[in-house]
Scaffold this motif. Sequence first.
Motif, short mmCIF file in Angstrom:
data_model
loop_
_atom_site.label_atom_id
_atom_site.label_comp_id
_atom_site.label_asym_id
_atom_site.label_seq_id
_atom_site.Cartn_x
_atom_site.Cartn_y
_atom_site.Cartn_z
N LYS A 102 8.85 -22.16 -19.24
CA LYS A 102 8.35 -21.51 -20.50
C LYS A 102 6.88 -21.31 -20.29
CE LYS A 102 10.00 -21.66 -24.40
NZ LYS A 102 10.50 -22.03 -25.91
N LYS A 103 6.43 -22.69 -19.95
CA LYS A 103 4.76 -22.56 -19.58
C LYS A 103 4.28 -21.67 -18.61
CE LYS A 103 1.15 -25.94 -18.44
NZ LYS A 103 0.75 -27.40 -18.03
N ASN A 104 5.06 -21.81 -17.43
CA ASN A 104 4.61 -21.20 -16.15
C ASN A 104 5.18 -19.67 -15.75
OD1 ASN A 104 2.80 -23.26 -14.68
ND2 ASN A 104 4.68 -24.31 -15.70
N LYS A 105 6.06 -19.37 -16.69
CA LYS A 105 6.84 -18.01 -16.59
C LYS A 105 7.29 -17.86 -15.04
CE LYS A 105 3.89 -15.94 -20.29
NZ LYS A 105 3.21 -16.93 -20.60
N ILE A 106 8.19 -18.78 -14.61
CA ILE A 106 8.36 -18.69 -13.20
C ILE A 106 9.95 -19.17 -13.00
CG2 ILE A 106 8.30 -19.70 -11.01
CD1 ILE A 106 5.39 -20.25 -11.57
N MET A 107 10.70 -18.50 -12.66
CA MET A 107 12.14 -18.70 -12.58
C MET A 107 12.42 -19.88 -11.58
SD MET A 107 14.79 -15.95 -11.06
CE MET A 107 16.63 -16.15 -10.20
N LEU A 108 13.42 -20.72 -12.05
CA LEU A 108 13.52 -22.05 -11.29
C LEU A 108 15.10 -21.95 -10.76
CD1 LEU A 108 12.52 -24.90 -10.34
CD2 LEU A 108 13.38 -25.60 -12.56
N ILE A 109 15.45 -22.63 -9.43
CA ILE A 109 16.50 -22.76 -8.91
C ILE A 109 16.35 -24.26 -8.32
CG2 ILE A 109 18.19 -22.12 -7.22
CD1 ILE A 109 17.14 -19.36 -7.24
N CYS A 110 17.60 -24.97 -8.68
CA CYS A 110 17.59 -26.37 -8.16
C CYS A 110 19.02 -26.87 -8.17
CB CYS A 110 16.62 -27.33 -9.03
SG CYS A 110 17.17 -27.40 -10.76
N GLY A 111 19.07 -28.14 -7.93
CA GLY A 111 20.46 -28.67 -7.90
C GLY A 111 20.18 -30.03 -8.60
N HIS A 112 20.76 -31.31 -8.03
CA HIS A 112 20.48 -32.69 -8.57
C HIS A 112 21.44 -32.87 -9.60
CE1 HIS A 112 18.56 -36.59 -8.83
NE2 HIS A 112 18.20 -36.20 -10.20
N THR A 113 21.75 -32.36 -10.63
CA THR A 113 22.44 -32.72 -11.74
C THR A 113 23.88 -32.44 -11.26
OG1 THR A 113 22.51 -30.69 -12.85
CG2 THR A 113 20.57 -32.12 -13.47
N HIS A 114 24.25 -31.67 -10.38
CA HIS A 114 25.64 -31.27 -9.97
C HIS A 114 26.35 -30.52 -11.24
CE1 HIS A 114 26.53 -34.75 -6.79
NE2 HIS A 114 25.24 -34.25 -6.58
N ARG A 115 25.56 -30.06 -11.99
CA ARG A 115 26.32 -29.11 -12.91
C ARG A 115 25.58 -27.68 -12.81
NH1 ARG A 115 25.51 -28.68 -19.56
NH2 ARG A 115 23.42 -28.44 -19.18
N PHE A 116 26.55 -27.01 -12.40
CA PHE A 116 26.04 -25.43 -12.26
C PHE A 116 25.50 -24.98 -13.37
CE2 PHE A 116 30.64 -25.36 -12.72
CZ PHE A 116 30.72 -24.77 -13.67
#
Length: 317
Positions: free
Chosen positions: A226-240
Amino acid sequence: MTTDYGVKKMFTDRRLTEAYEKARVEEFDENSKYIFFSDIHRGNGSISDEFTRNRNTFLHALNYYYNNGFTYIEAGDGDEMLEYSDFTYTKNAHDKVFDLIKKFFDDDRLIKLYGNHDIALKNPKFVEKNYYTNYDEYTEEFFDFLKGLKPVESLVLRYKKTGQEILTVHGHQGDAPNDQFAFFTMLSLKFFWRFLHGFGIRNPSSPVKNVTKRHKIEKNFGKWIKKNKIMLICGHTHRFKYPKDKDLPYFNTGCCVYPTIITGIEITEGQVQLVRWETKVNKNGVLTIEKDTMRGPEPIEEFDMRLEGWNKNNSTL
């Protein structure tokens, strides 16, 4: 007085900003094709190696993406190095997988990020020793493997059409025990939890089964988005994760260690979608591997928070 949550929020904000500022930058357009997988956790082939049950599904999916011109982005924790410290056994246990990964690499279609379970990839000397060459047990000779591989912590994809940016990290940047205090977590995994892992007992410090911890990590990601207005793709939590309606543009690949299922994020033709590859049995009792679209596809522009009309106040995860 600063709360514990406030400290974690500031920590996540700082770490994601650092990752963004030093990220590898790649431009893409409507002709670009990307598949994001994370949390594959390739191990040594033993009973505690969770990847082995999905190895054929992963191979089938990766073959599809190679044959169809995709770039493979491995978004961290591709190799399980905390539980299995000798990478030689991992390479031997999953040689066909690495043969296919090498094909992507040789075609300049591999981008490898490191996560908390393969943080050793941050060390260029470790990468050179373990990834530049491999050993053929049949010919008893060394051969070039992923020679010149340069794993990164973060990647920014910049859409030529709009200038929109997509940050990709593994996701441990929002999880202090697996980032700032990773050394102690590594010791507990290496000398304790990996032995219980074979019996299905999970480490309680991991966000995988810890719902409260997982939600806090995702909430901190949301603050940064919300602060940076940038889309984020990641993993780590194993929850899609794939945003609904005007939810914040936070995407999570899921993982490749669900029983019979692997999940990932695709970007192709200027659109993004969440996909699932699953081993199924047909009416004749034959096992098949099929791809399903779980959410999407939707145009990348739909997730551009810079556009007028985006409801930033009501956006959530």
